[in-house]
Each structure stands twice: as structure tokens, then as C-alpha cells.
Design an enzyme around this catalytic site. Structure first.
Site, mmCIF file in Angstrom:
data_model
loop_
_atom_site.group_PDB
_atom_site.id
_atom_site.type_symbol
_atom_site.label_atom_id
_atom_site.label_comp_id
_atom_site.label_asym_id
_atom_site.label_seq_id
_atom_site.Cartn_x
_atom_site.Cartn_y
_atom_site.Cartn_z
ATOM 1 C CB VAL A 23 -0.947 0.015 1.224
ATOM 2 C CG1 VAL A 23 -1.722 1.319 1.272
ATOM 3 C CG2 VAL A 23 -1.906 -1.172 1.195
ATOM 4 C CG ASP A 42 9.606 -0.095 4.372
ATOM 5 O OD1 ASP A 42 10.084 -1.169 4.786
ATOM 6 O OD2 ASP A 42 8.419 0.012 4.001
ATOM 7 C CG ASN A 43 11.832 -2.469 9.031
ATOM 8 O OD1 ASN A 43 10.941 -2.653 8.204
ATOM 9 N ND2 ASN A 43 11.797 -2.996 10.244
ATOM 10 C CB THR A 46 6.505 -7.353 5.324
ATOM 11 O OG1 THR A 46 6.025 -6.041 5.647
ATOM 12 C CG2 THR A 46 6.593 -8.181 6.587
ATOM 13 C CE LYS A 102 11.030 -2.726 19.549
ATOM 14 N NZ LYS A 102 12.329 -3.347 19.335
ATOM 15 C CE1 TYR A 156 -1.951 -5.616 10.853
ATOM 16 C CE2 TYR A 156 -4.190 -6.489 10.702
ATOM 17 C CZ TYR A 156 -3.186 -5.660 10.212
ATOM 18 O OH TYR A 156 -3.421 -4.883 9.106
ATOM 19 C CE LYS A 160 -2.202 -2.002 11.629
ATOM 20 N NZ LYS A 160 -1.478 -0.926 10.940
HETATM 21 P P1 NAD Z 1 3.187 -4.577 3.608
HETATM 22 O O1 NAD Z 1 3.747 -5.640 4.466
HETATM 23 O O2 NAD Z 1 3.333 -4.704 2.132
HETATM 24 O O3 NAD Z 1 3.761 -3.152 4.010
HETATM 25 C C1 NAD Z 1 4.167 -2.826 5.310
HETATM 26 C C2 NAD Z 1 5.492 -2.093 5.223
HETATM 27 O O4 NAD Z 1 5.907 -1.693 6.539
HETATM 28 C C3 NAD Z 1 6.627 -2.953 4.648
HETATM 29 O O5 NAD Z 1 7.310 -2.259 3.622
HETATM 30 C C4 NAD Z 1 7.534 -3.201 5.848
HETATM 31 O O6 NAD Z 1 8.872 -3.407 5.475
HETATM 32 C C5 NAD Z 1 7.319 -1.928 6.646
HETATM 33 N N1 NAD Z 1 7.644 -2.052 8.059
HETATM 34 C C6 NAD Z 1 7.237 -3.006 8.944
HETATM 35 N N2 NAD Z 1 7.775 -2.764 10.156
HETATM 36 C C7 NAD Z 1 8.515 -1.635 10.044
HETATM 37 C C8 NAD Z 1 9.302 -0.881 10.943
HETATM 38 N N3 NAD Z 1 9.446 -1.233 12.214
HETATM 39 N N4 NAD Z 1 9.935 0.232 10.483
HETATM 40 C C9 NAD Z 1 9.814 0.615 9.192
HETATM 41 N N5 NAD Z 1 9.077 -0.061 8.290
HETATM 42 C C10 NAD Z 1 8.425 -1.173 8.716
HETATM 43 O O7 NAD Z 1 1.652 -4.454 4.000
HETATM 44 P P2 NAD Z 1 0.488 -3.583 3.323
HETATM 45 O O8 NAD Z 1 -0.568 -4.503 2.870
HETATM 46 O O9 NAD Z 1 1.072 -2.612 2.372
HETATM 47 O O10 NAD Z 1 -0.077 -2.807 4.594
HETATM 48 C C11 NAD Z 1 0.335 -1.479 4.889
HETATM 49 C C12 NAD Z 1 -0.460 -0.923 6.064
HETATM 50 O O11 NAD Z 1 -1.851 -0.923 5.755
HETATM 51 C C13 NAD Z 1 -0.291 -1.732 7.348
HETATM 52 O O12 NAD Z 1 -0.225 -0.844 8.444
HETATM 53 C C14 NAD Z 1 -1.538 -2.555 7.416
HETATM 54 O O13 NAD Z 1 -1.893 -2.869 8.743
HETATM 55 C C15 NAD Z 1 -2.560 -1.634 6.755
HETATM 56 N N6 NAD Z 1 -3.661 -2.408 6.172
HETATM 57 C C16 NAD Z 1 -3.498 -3.057 4.989
HETATM 58 C C17 NAD Z 1 -4.561 -3.812 4.484
HETATM 59 C C18 NAD Z 1 -4.456 -4.545 3.166
HETATM 60 O O14 NAD Z 1 -5.429 -5.200 2.762
HETATM 61 N N7 NAD Z 1 -3.356 -4.477 2.444
HETATM 62 C C19 NAD Z 1 -5.759 -3.903 5.197
HETATM 63 C C20 NAD Z 1 -5.854 -3.242 6.411
HETATM 64 C C21 NAD Z 1 -4.810 -2.468 6.886
#
Ligand code: NAD
Ligand code: UDP
Length: 324
Positions: A23, A42-43, A46, A102, A156, A160
Site C-alpha cells: 500500500v 521503511d526497514n 515485509t 512493537k 495485529y 491496531k
Molecule cells: P506490507 O507488508 O506490504 O507493508 C508494510 C510495510 O511496513 C513494509 O514495507 C515493511 O517493510 C514496513 N515495516 C514493517 N515494520 C517496520 C518498521 N518497524 N519500520 C519501518 N518499516 C516497517 O503491507 P500492506 O498490505 O502494504 O499494509 C500497509 C499498512 O496498511 C499496514 O499498516 C496494514 O496494517 C494496513 N492495512 C493493509 C490492508 C491490506 O489489505 N493491504 C488492510 C488493512 C490495513
């Protein structure tokens, strides 16, 4: 009265945590397209730098490798903080339970602290998971949810929910212009094929001609939103001053079995469906009530399921031919 148009985004410089994820990378791209500068933190836990590689030549874009649970320092003015860093796929947060808690807690403290220091609008990426296995259907924002804090998904869901409480407290006591969006299942290009979520798993399996793994009888439902619609909704929320929470999702609900069959048909695959065990606490139904998003933001999802699916499969097929 419902709005007829979305609020205009006036952001000059945004910070996107988790900006190299699925996203986050689309948010960075759209913010740049609308003329904002973007600092992506970003770290790569994922996500991957490959998701934003195409933005690196843009002088308005900066990618910083940083764990937001350690520290967050961004020099210069910032008028928007989008806090999206967090594992999001069930298989990711189940293998990273402590990190998920965390980043939901300490990472959100740091992101709110940055927004306070800069006087920036703050948007927390919350989730439909705050409704748990819902007993109210569809889910309006004033439903408090049905979450098991000690079940596997608790890391999770509760992370949140804590983030939502924190954003609300920062708004009330520190004057931060903090907002919450509750995102429902979203799909599209740049999901990791192996992230374990239903749609990328089904597409990968169908394209490889492997059995498509549906959990349980597959009659549990989800309401899936194409990424371009989600980005528009999040940025509409960023552009207004409402605290939320606001549901952002596509209310068109279907069973997982139907999603699996549609993926097989859309890929022209000969894959069969196999039924595997349902995960613990897997929600039975999920559909957003999007009345508030429509009335407040003039936003609703527009991309039909089959069109979003076709666009996603096209990206997938191209990626398989030309790996990043
Ligand atoms: P994703 O795993 O592709 O993206 C998450 C990003 O956060 C990754 O790039 C990861 O490397 C980074 N990250 C994780 N821990 C970190 C840290 N400590 N420091 C810096 N970067 C860190 O997941 P996504 O689907 O893109 O989701 C993004 C956000 O949207 C999340 O917060 C998720 O809870 C929320 N969300 C997504 C969905 C969905 O359907 N995709 C639904 C509800 C909520
Ligand atoms: N699911 C499935 N097969 C898979 C992966 C997931 O049938 O290979 C199911 C899962 O049990 C759930 C639904 O698909 O009922 C959506 O799961 P996903 O992980 O995509 O999202 P979430 O559970 O967070 O809504």
C-alpha cells in the site's frame, strides 16, 4: 449532506512509514504524482526497495532505511505523516508477533511524535481487523468489535486498536491533527506472491497450475478493494481535518470460494480447488459500511472486482516474465 467532490490535497511534503510496502508504495507514487515531496521510511521487513525503485529518479522522492520502532528523525518541514509501517498479512504477523505489537505501539508513538514536532496532519492505517470476527454486519465505525486478545491474530488486532487509542489521545492532549482510517482487504500489483493472503496466493497457484488452497468450506466472506480506490480514499482523508475513524473499503462482498473460482477463470488456469484448514479466529464475514466515507469524503470504491483482478493478473504475468 453528502459531499459531491473529494477534499483537495494540499500536501507539500509527506512522510510515509512503510512506504516500500504494497500500500505504501502506491501512496508514495500518487503523492508524487500530485506534486508533493515524499520521504519514505521503511526497514524492508515485509516490503522491498524494488517496490519504489521506479520512483528513485524523482527529485521529490527520498527513501530512508529505518526501523520506526527505533527512532524517527526527518529534517525539514513535513505537513503530512501517513503511518503505514506494520506487517499486514496474517502469515507475516503470525511469524512476527512481537515486532507487530512493537510497531503498532512504539512505531505509532514515534510517528505521532514526528507529526507533533512538525505540526503535520497524521493518518493511521488501521484495519477492519479491529472488528475481529464481527457480530454486526456490515461493520459501521461505531461498532466496537469482537476481538480475541489472546488468540493468534490478537498481536495485529490489538496493536491496531492500541494505535487507534494512542492517535485519539495525541489528538486530545497534544493537539495533533490525527486521523484513523480502517482499511478493509485491499489487493493489487506489488503484493508479495508469497505473502500468504488469499488473492496473491490464489493468483500464484493458478498461474503455476497448482491446486488453489481454500480454507474451510470457503463460504467465509471478504469485501475486497482495488488498490487505486484505497489510495484515493486515504488521500481524501489526509486532505480533510476529520479524526475518523472512517472505513475505507469496497462493500461488494463475496465468498472466498467465489474469489478462488474467479481467479482460476481469469488466469485461464486448469488448477483445481483443494480445501485446507481454516486458521484460528478467521473472521466469518467482513463488509464495510461506507456511508461515512461517502458523506464525509465524497469517496466510494469504483473499480469493479473483475477489473481489479484483471489488472492485478496482468501485472503478475509481466512480473513473472521479467523478475525485478
Ligand atoms: P506490507 O507488508 O506490504 O507493508 C508494510 C510495510 O511496513 C513494509 O514495507 C515493511 O517493510 C514496513 N515495516 C514493517 N515494520 C517496520 C518498521 N518497524 N519500520 C519501518 N518499516 C516497517 O503491507 P500492506 O498490505 O502494504 O499494509 C500497509 C499498512 O496498511 C499496514 O499498516 C496494514 O496494517 C494496513 N492495512 C493493509 C490492508 C491490506 O489489505 N493491504 C488492510 C488493512 C490495513
Ligand atoms: N485464505 C484461503 N486460502 C489461502 C489464504 C487465505 O482460503 O491460501 C482465506 C483465509 O482463511 C480467509 C480469507 O481467505 O478466510 C482472507 O484471508 P487473507 O489472509 O487474504 O486476509 P484476512 O484474513 O486478513 O482477511
Amino acid at each position: 449532506m453528502p459531499r459531491t467532490s473529494q477534499p483537495e490535497l494540499r500536501t507539500r511534503r509527506a512522510v510515509v512509514t512503510g512506504g516500500a510496502g504494497f500500500v505504501g508504495s502506491h501512496l508514495c507514487e500518487e503523492l508524487l504524482r500530485r506534486g508533493a515531496e515524499v520521504v519514505c521510511l521503511d526497514n524492508f521487513l515485509t516490503g522491498s526497495p524494488a517496490n519504489v525503485a521506479h520512483l528513485m529518479d524523482n527529485p521529490g522522492f527520498r527513501l530512508v532505511r529505518c526501523d520506526v520502532t527505533d527512532f524517527m528523525h526527518v529534517p525539514g518541514d513535513v505537513d503530512l505523516v501517513l503511518h503505514f509501517a506494520s506487517p499486514a498479512s496474517p502469515s507475516d504477523y503470525l511469524r512476527l508477533p512481537l515486532h507487530t505489537l512493537k510497531v503498532g505501539a512504539i512505531g505509532t508513538w514515534h510517528a505521532l511524535g514526528l507529526a507533533k514536532e512538525k505540526g503535520a496532519r497524521f493518518v493511521l492505517a488501521s484495519t477492519s481487523e479491529v472488528y475481529g470476527d464481527p457480530q454486526v454486519h456490515p461493520q459501521p465505525e461505531d461498532y466496537w468489535g469482537h476481538v480475541n486478545p489472546v488468540g493468534p491474530r490478537g498481536v495485529y488486532d490489538e496493536g491496531k486498536r492500541y494505535g487507534e487509542a494512542l492517535a485519539t489521545a495525541y489528538r486530545g492532549t497534544e493537539g495533533v491533527d490525527a486521523a484513523i482510517v480502517r482499511i478493509f482487504n485491499t489487493f493489487g500489483p506489488r503484493m508479495r506472491p508469497d505473502d500468504g493472503r488469499a488473492i496473491p496466493t490464489f493468483i500464484s497457484q493458478a498461474l503455476a497450475g497448482e491446486p488453489v488452497t481454500v480454507t474451510g468450506d470457503g463460504l467465509q466472506t471478504r469485501s475486497v478493494c482495488y488498490i487505486d480506490d484505497l489510495v484515493e480514499g486515504v488521500l481524501a482523508m489526509a486532505a480533510c481535518d476529520h479524526p475518523g475513524p472512517v472505513n475505507i473499503g469496497n462493500p461488494s462482498e463475496r465468498s472466498i470460494l467465489e474469489i478462488a473460482k474467479d481467479v482460476i477463470a481469469a488466469t485461464g488456469s486448469t488448477s483445481t480447488i483443494v480445501h485446507i484448514d481454516r486458521p484460528v479466529d478467521d473472521p466469518k464475514v467482513r463488509r464495510p459500511d461506507t456511508t461515512l466515507a461517502r458523506e464525509l469524503l465524497g469517496w466510494e470504491a469504483r473499480v469493479p472486482w473483475k477489473e481489479g483482478l484483471a489488472r492485478t493478473i496482468a501485472w503478475w504475468s509481466q512480473r513473472v516474465q521479467q523478475p525485478a
